[in-house]
Design a protein around this motif. Structure first.
Motif, PDB file in Angstrom:
ATOM      1  N   ARG A 270     -34.063  23.659   3.293  1.00 34.72           N
ATOM      2  CA  ARG A 270     -32.758  22.891   3.216  1.00 34.72           C
ATOM      3  C   ARG A 270     -33.119  22.023   1.754  1.00 34.72           C
ATOM      4  NH1 ARG A 270     -33.403  21.828   8.744  1.00 34.72           N
ATOM      5  NH2 ARG A 270     -34.389  19.831   8.165  1.00 34.72           N
ATOM      6  N   ASP A 271     -32.217  21.599   1.468  1.00 34.13           N
ATOM      7  CA  ASP A 271     -32.301  20.668   0.253  1.00 34.13           C
ATOM      8  C   ASP A 271     -32.971  19.182   0.738  1.00 34.13           C
ATOM      9  OD1 ASP A 271     -31.184  22.269  -1.505  1.00 34.13           O
ATOM     10  OD2 ASP A 271     -29.067  21.450  -1.564  1.00 34.13           O
ATOM     11  N   TYR A 272     -32.689  18.809   1.726  1.00 34.82           N
ATOM     12  CA  TYR A 272     -33.244  17.513   2.410  1.00 34.82           C
ATOM     13  C   TYR A 272     -33.364  17.320   3.582  1.00 34.82           C
ATOM     14  CZ  TYR A 272     -28.796  15.483   4.165  1.00 34.82           C
ATOM     15  OH  TYR A 272     -27.794  15.421   4.915  1.00 34.82           O
ATOM     16  N   ALA A 273     -34.246  16.544   4.182  1.00 38.31           N
ATOM     17  CA  ALA A 273     -34.390  16.170   5.556  1.00 38.31           C
ATOM     18  C   ALA A 273     -34.654  14.906   5.898  1.00 38.31           C
ATOM     19  CB  ALA A 273     -35.567  16.988   6.179  1.00 38.31           C
ATOM     20  N   VAL A 274     -34.376  14.405   6.913  1.00 37.78           N
ATOM     21  CA  VAL A 274     -34.746  12.852   7.144  1.00 37.78           C
ATOM     22  C   VAL A 274     -36.091  12.905   8.106  1.00 37.78           C
ATOM     23  CG1 VAL A 274     -33.933  10.639   8.188  1.00 37.78           C
ATOM     24  CG2 VAL A 274     -32.298  12.521   7.312  1.00 37.78           C
ATOM     25  N   PHE A 275     -36.792  12.093   8.107  1.00 38.71           N
ATOM     26  CA  PHE A 275     -38.200  12.074   8.728  1.00 38.71           C
ATOM     27  C   PHE A 275     -37.821  12.027  10.337  1.00 38.71           C
ATOM     28  CE2 PHE A 275     -41.170   9.589  11.344  1.00 38.71           C
ATOM     29  CZ  PHE A 275     -42.260  10.539  11.071  1.00 38.71           C
ATOM     30  N   ALA A 276     -38.436  12.621  10.994  1.00 35.02           N
ATOM     31  CA  ALA A 276     -38.201  12.581  12.554  1.00 35.02           C
ATOM     32  C   ALA A 276     -39.722  12.292  13.102  1.00 35.02           C
ATOM     33  CB  ALA A 276     -37.701  13.681  13.232  1.00 35.02           C
ATOM     34  N   PRO A 277     -40.009  11.488  14.217  1.00 41.29           N
ATOM     35  CA  PRO A 277     -41.504  11.482  14.747  1.00 41.29           C
ATOM     36  C   PRO A 277     -42.112  12.759  15.057  1.00 41.29           C
ATOM     37  CG  PRO A 277     -39.711   9.760  15.691  1.00 41.29           C
ATOM     38  CD  PRO A 277     -38.958  10.816  14.989  1.00 41.29           C
ATOM     39  N   ALA A 278     -41.437  13.836  15.358  1.00 41.71           N
ATOM     40  CA  ALA A 278     -42.281  15.132  15.943  1.00 41.71           C
ATOM     41  C   ALA A 278     -42.664  15.636  14.551  1.00 41.71           C
ATOM     42  CB  ALA A 278     -40.953  16.009  16.376  1.00 41.71           C
ATOM     43  N   LEU A 279     -41.919  15.300  13.499  1.00 42.93           N
ATOM     44  CA  LEU A 279     -42.529  16.012  12.139  1.00 42.93           C
ATOM     45  C   LEU A 279     -43.819  15.568  12.025  1.00 42.93           C
ATOM     46  CD1 LEU A 279     -39.268  15.688   9.685  1.00 42.93           C
ATOM     47  CD2 LEU A 279     -40.340  17.771  10.787  1.00 42.93           C
ATOM     48  N   ASP A 280     -44.336  14.239  12.163  1.00 42.15           N
ATOM     49  CA  ASP A 280     -45.631  13.707  11.914  1.00 42.15           C
ATOM     50  C   ASP A 280     -46.591  14.470  12.494  1.00 42.15           C
ATOM     51  OD1 ASP A 280     -46.473  12.005  10.300  1.00 42.15           O
ATOM     52  OD2 ASP A 280     -46.171  10.079  11.532  1.00 42.15           O
ATOM     53  N   GLN A 281     -46.250  14.918  13.955  1.00 44.61           N
ATOM     54  CA  GLN A 281     -47.380  15.639  14.705  1.00 44.61           C
ATOM     55  C   GLN A 281     -47.320  16.987  13.953  1.00 44.61           C
ATOM     56  OE1 GLN A 281     -45.381  15.881  18.413  1.00 44.61           O
ATOM     57  NE2 GLN A 281     -45.784  13.440  18.737  1.00 44.61           N
ATOM     58  N   GLU A 282     -46.146  17.564  13.759  1.00 46.29           N
ATOM     59  CA  GLU A 282     -45.994  18.804  13.043  1.00 46.29           C
ATOM     60  C   GLU A 282     -47.067  18.924  11.858  1.00 46.29           C
ATOM     61  OE1 GLU A 282     -45.017  21.430  14.171  1.00 46.29           O
ATOM     62  OE2 GLU A 282     -45.174  22.900  12.409  1.00 46.29           O
ATOM     63  N   ALA A 283     -46.789  17.799  10.795  1.00 44.90           N
ATOM     64  CA  ALA A 283     -47.474  17.886   9.752  1.00 44.90           C
ATOM     65  C   ALA A 283     -49.270  17.826  10.022  1.00 44.90           C
ATOM     66  CB  ALA A 283     -47.229  16.566   8.930  1.00 44.90           C
ATOM     67  N   SER A 284     -49.473  17.091  10.984  1.00 41.06           N
ATOM     68  CA  SER A 284     -51.024  17.254  11.062  1.00 41.06           C
ATOM     69  C   SER A 284     -51.248  18.330  11.958  1.00 41.06           C
ATOM     70  CB  SER A 284     -51.436  15.924  12.076  1.00 41.06           C
ATOM     71  OG  SER A 284     -50.471  15.479  13.019  1.00 41.06           O
ATOM     72  N   ARG A 285     -50.457  19.176  12.474  1.00 41.69           N
ATOM     73  CA  ARG A 285     -50.915  20.388  13.120  1.00 41.69           C
ATOM     74  C   ARG A 285     -51.030  21.353  11.963  1.00 41.69           C
ATOM     75  NH1 ARG A 285     -48.931  25.324  15.121  1.00 41.69           N
ATOM     76  NH2 ARG A 285     -47.094  25.122  13.800  1.00 41.69           N
ATOM     77  N   ARG A 286     -50.058  21.218  11.003  1.00 45.24           N
ATOM     78  CA  ARG A 286     -50.330  22.114   9.852  1.00 45.24           C
ATOM     79  C   ARG A 286     -51.615  22.025   9.109  1.00 45.24           C
ATOM     80  NH1 ARG A 286     -45.036  20.808   7.180  1.00 45.24           N
ATOM     81  NH2 ARG A 286     -43.781  21.645   8.828  1.00 45.24           N
ATOM     82  N   LEU A 287     -51.804  20.620   8.846  1.00 46.72           N
ATOM     83  CA  LEU A 287     -53.021  20.295   8.158  1.00 46.72           C
ATOM     84  C   LEU A 287     -54.254  20.897   8.941  1.00 46.72           C
ATOM     85  CD1 LEU A 287     -53.776  18.593   5.728  1.00 46.72           C
ATOM     86  CD2 LEU A 287     -54.520  16.917   7.133  1.00 46.72           C
ATOM     87  N   ALA A 288     -54.177  20.733  10.308  1.00 49.75           N
ATOM     88  CA  ALA A 288     -55.388  21.114  11.033  1.00 49.75           C
ATOM     89  C   ALA A 288     -55.476  22.815  10.887  1.00 49.75           C
ATOM     90  CB  ALA A 288     -55.394  20.694  12.348  1.00 49.75           C
ATOM     91  N   LEU A 289     -54.472  23.393  10.827  1.00 49.81           N
ATOM     92  CA  LEU A 289     -54.181  24.897  10.772  1.00 49.81           C
ATOM     93  C   LEU A 289     -54.892  25.338   9.634  1.00 49.81           C
ATOM     94  CD1 LEU A 289     -53.050  26.517  13.061  1.00 49.81           C
ATOM     95  CD2 LEU A 289     -50.895  26.682  11.689  1.00 49.81           C
ATOM     96  N   MET A 290     -54.305  24.671   8.413  1.00 51.25           N
ATOM     97  CA  MET A 290     -55.033  24.944   7.007  1.00 51.25           C
ATOM     98  C   MET A 290     -56.567  25.023   6.928  1.00 51.25           C
ATOM     99  SD  MET A 290     -53.578  26.276   4.727  1.00 51.25           S
ATOM    100  CE  MET A 290     -53.057  27.083   6.141  1.00 51.25           C
ATOM    101  N   GLY A 291     -57.179  23.780   7.706  1.00 46.73           N
ATOM    102  CA  GLY A 291     -58.468  23.796   7.566  1.00 46.73           C
ATOM    103  C   GLY A 291     -59.151  25.087   8.618  1.00 46.73           C
ATOM    104  N   GLU A 292     -58.185  25.619   9.488  1.00 45.08           N
ATOM    105  CA  GLU A 292     -59.090  26.314  10.219  1.00 45.08           C
ATOM    106  C   GLU A 292     -59.047  27.981   9.661  1.00 45.08           C
ATOM    107  OE1 GLU A 292     -58.621  25.893  14.824  1.00 45.08           O
ATOM    108  OE2 GLU A 292     -57.345  24.397  14.005  1.00 45.08           O
ATOM    109  N   LEU A 293     -57.882  28.000   8.950  1.00 46.15           N
ATOM    110  CA  LEU A 293     -57.665  29.419   8.088  1.00 46.15           C
ATOM    111  C   LEU A 293     -58.678  29.673   7.503  1.00 46.15           C
ATOM    112  CD1 LEU A 293     -55.714  31.699   7.443  1.00 46.15           C
ATOM    113  CD2 LEU A 293     -54.737  30.500   5.868  1.00 46.15           C
ATOM    114  N   ARG A 294     -59.402  28.809   6.875  1.00 45.73           N
ATOM    115  CA  ARG A 294     -60.605  28.981   5.910  1.00 45.73           C
ATOM    116  C   ARG A 294     -61.622  29.705   6.865  1.00 45.73           C
ATOM    117  NH1 ARG A 294     -60.037  25.582   1.550  1.00 45.73           N
ATOM    118  NH2 ARG A 294     -58.274  24.166   2.133  1.00 45.73           N
TER     119      ARG A 294
END
Ligand code: C2E
Ligand code: MG
Ligand code: MG
Length: 648
Positions: free
Chosen positions: A370-394
């Motif tokens: 999408r062109d834009y998105a407004v922050f939602a609290p669930a996204l924060d958890q999502e972002a940290s989940r993705r970060l952790a996932l990236m670390g684990e992909l290594r």
């Protein structure tokens, strides 16, 4: 008998001393002393150079009782002129100031420079003329001396940092002034003045350096926009204003897509130019109170008094304004942006938190297309989940958590399985299957795609060799991402694998999405040719979802196009989609490509894609992707085991 300081240039010897002379000498020493001490007070007070030299010249006349004084600066121009920076003369000559200022002075070794001013600068020593009106060497200055009523003249070089930067000139009304003692004191005064000038200049340099450092600390050098530190400061004052009015505030992050690709393929200079043009457009849009550059291709905008609805409307407007093309080295670069919004007070009350959350929202917009998105609290958890996932992909590769699945392709005319696509799967020990598209996108963003691609290629060659041993001679497709095309080790990796497994031409097909090819169209053409020379079949994946021109497609050495599922899945209900699939198939054939329809989910869809002229179908109706080792058995048991069977 007056003697002269050893280093002073005295142009006329002094007359013999008498008692009256001694008295005069005392008086002169006295005035020089008064001048020196008044001069020192001036030095202490002055805070800028112009003020200092002016005050010094005034003091010399007013306190010292000299007729006239001036400070001249050395100019390194062709004429070696001396610019007169300050004058001191008594009031009677005020109306003559202009005349004095216009007197031409020079330090050149010619007739213009043969004055006390010029000589003192050239020699770096005081120059004294005690009887100016009778001195033939100084005849050119007699008229001036008569007019301003001085009969002796002196000039003292100003040494700053080992260089003569100018001279302090002093004229006395009487002849015979400037004896040794007086000259010594006045030379001291000139040295003090030079010291003061040196000090003020280095203070100025320091201030300028500090200002530069401040600018660098608060301003982005490339665009001239405020940087992140400056945005945070600005945020504080804007916040105070909105809080006072009980108003909300939006912080928006706009990210310029594909910057990395431009940097990688065209070079950083072009990337910089793109950023600069983009920054100008953001400013010209005049939609925000502050525009700052907060990351490589990231800009932050402050929107005071904007709530969710207003800031969303602004984001939409901005996307429309920005999504045009920018000329990068003669190529029209289509600008795409993703925008994230975070709001005060709902999402945070300080700049750092809002910036972080706006960025999380921006990533969400990116993921969701999408062109834009407004922050939602669930996204924060999502972002940290993705970060952790990236670390684990290594570690996922080393820990054998990756696997290949194969999805068969059906040749429609012969009703036979004609190949398969290798699709990577990641089974996380705790999370289970991680959606492929998600971790591939993450790996691309995190610069982790190369090891994944290399793993997939190794597994695919091994699998294809196993097929060969089992008598299955079908092409196996592997997906490459845009980043792989820029991987300098890709060709060597592939060559190595071909050699290792004794791969025949056509064993492996490589699928490249249309948008990956468009990132750097001309470089892509070259790479495709190299891949072709190595014996690989090539297919354009997700065809129709990008925006390649026909002219461009024509230049690509590809074997097949795979029409994007977004047109094939709704095909049975949508006439529009059917038309698109039909025309894509026709066009593909005209260009000599094999046409694959992906996303064939039903028997009806299979029939329609056949009618519309597609050559090959891939999709759930034929089969879902399956574990690689099941493929042989599945094929043997399927209705499409051999070309002889009728198509469904
Ligand atoms: P793709 O290359 O276009 O692959 C087709 C995707 O569509 C696969 O999703 C497949 O499971 C799914 N699909 C197949 N038939 C149907 C159908 O009838 N209906 C629907 N709704 N979907 C169908 P998957 O495996 O999740 O992969 C998604 C994307 O991730 C792939 O799209 C490809 O772009 C990428 N990908 C997968 N494996 C790799 C890989 O090894 N390397 C790279 N770079 N990308 C990969
Ligand atoms: Mg594919
Ligand atoms: Mg596809």
């Amino acid at each position: 008998m007056m003697s002269t300081p050893a280093n002073a240039q005295i142009t006329r010897p002094n007359a013999s001393a008498t008692t009256a002379d001694n008295e005069k000498e005392l008086l002169r020493v006295n005035r020089a002393l008064k001048t020196l001490s008044a001069g020192n007070r001036t030095l202490l007070r002055a805070s800028d150079e112009a003020e200092l030299v002016n005050a010094m010249c005034r003091v010399i006349v007013e306190q010292g009782g000299y007729r006239m004084s001036y400070v001249g600066y050395v100019q390194h121009d062709e004429r070696k002129s001396v610019s007169l920076a300050a004058f001191g003369f008594d009031d009677r000559y005020e109306q003559e100031e202009e005349t004095l200022r216009n007197l031409y002075a020079s330090w050149a070794d010619n007739e213009f420079g043969h004055s006390v001013t010029g000589i003192s600068i050239r020699t770096g020593k005081p120059c004294i003329v005690r009887h100016l009106l009778t001195d033939p060497d100084h005849a050119p200055w007699h008229a001036e001396a008569l007019r301003f009523r001085y009969e002796s003249a002196s000039a003292f070089p100003l040494h700053v940092d080992g260089e003569v930067i100018g001279t302090l000139g002093i004229a006395a009304s009487e002849p015979d002034a400037f004896d040794e003692a007086e000259v010594k004191l006045l030379a001291e005064l000139a040295d003090d003045l030079a010291y003061g000038i040196g000090n003020l200049r280095s203070r100025l340099r320091r201030q300028e350096a500090e200002a530069t450092i401040h600018r660098m600390a608060y301003c982005d050098a490339l665009t001239g926009l405020p940087n992140r530190a400056s945005l945070c400061e600005r945020f504080e004052s804007v916040l105070a204003a909105v809080v006072a009015q009980n108003q909300p505030l939006a912080l928006m992050i706009v990210s310029l897509d594909h910057l990395q690709e431009v940097n990688d393929t065209l070079g950083y200079a072009q990337g910089d130019r793109l950023i600069q043009t983009f920054a100008r457009r953001l400013i010209e849009a005049e939609l925000a109170e502050t525009v700052a550059r907060v990351g490589e291709g990231e800009f932050a905008l402050l929107l005071p008094n904007a709530d969710s609805a207003r800031s969303s409307a602004t984001a939409q407007k901005l996307s429309k304004l920005l999504h045009t093309s920018i000329d990068v080295e003669g190529l029209a670069f289509d600008v795409h942006t993703h925008t994230g919004l975070a709001l005060f007070p709902g999402h945070g009350a300080d700049a750092e938190v809002l910036l972080r959350r706006a960025r999380v929202a921006m990533r969400d917009a990116m993921q969701a297309g999408r062109d834009y998105a407004v922050f939602a609290p669930a996204l924060d958890q999502e972002a940290s989940r993705r970060l952790a996932l990236m670390g684990e992909l290594r570690h996922a590769i080393e820990r054998h958590q990756l696997a290949l699945q194969l999805q068969p392709k059906l040749h429609l005319a012969s009703a036979a399985i004609c190949g398969a696509e290798a699709l990577v799967r990641w089974k996380h020990p705790l999370l289970g299957q991680v959606p492929t598209f998600e971790f591939i996108t993450l790996a691309e963003q995190a610069g982790m795609i190369t090891p994944v691609t290399h793993w997939v290629l190794e597994a695919a060659f091994r699998q294809r060799y196993a097929w060969h041993m089992a008598g299955i001679e079908l092409p196996l497709s592997v997906n490459l991402s845009a980043h792989d095309l820029r991987d300098p080790t890709l060709l060597d990796k592939l060559k190595g694998l071909v050699e290792t497994w004794g791969a025949q031409p056509g064993w492996i097909q490589l699928e490249l999405t249309e948008s990956a090819l468009m990132v750097d169209a001309s470089a892509a053409v070259e790479i495709l040719h190299s891949l072709k020379r190595l014996g690989f079949q090539l297919a354009i994946d997700d065809f129709g979802a990008g925006y390649s021109s026909l002219g461009y497609l024509h230049r690509l050495p590809v074997d097949a196009i795979k029409i994007d599922q977004s047109f094939v899945i709704p095909l049975v209900q949508s006439e529009d989609c059917a038309t698109i699939v039909g025309s894509a198939a026709q066009m593909g054939h005209k260009l000599g490509f094999e046409v694959v329809a992906e996303g064939v989910e039903s028997q009806d869809a299979l029939r329609r894609v056949t009618e519309l002229g597609c050559d090959i179908a891939q999709g759930h109706f034929v089969s879902h992707p399956m574990a690689a080792d099941q493929f042989g058995a599945w094929r043997a048991a399927s209705p499409w085991a051999s070309p002889a069977s009728p198509a469904h």
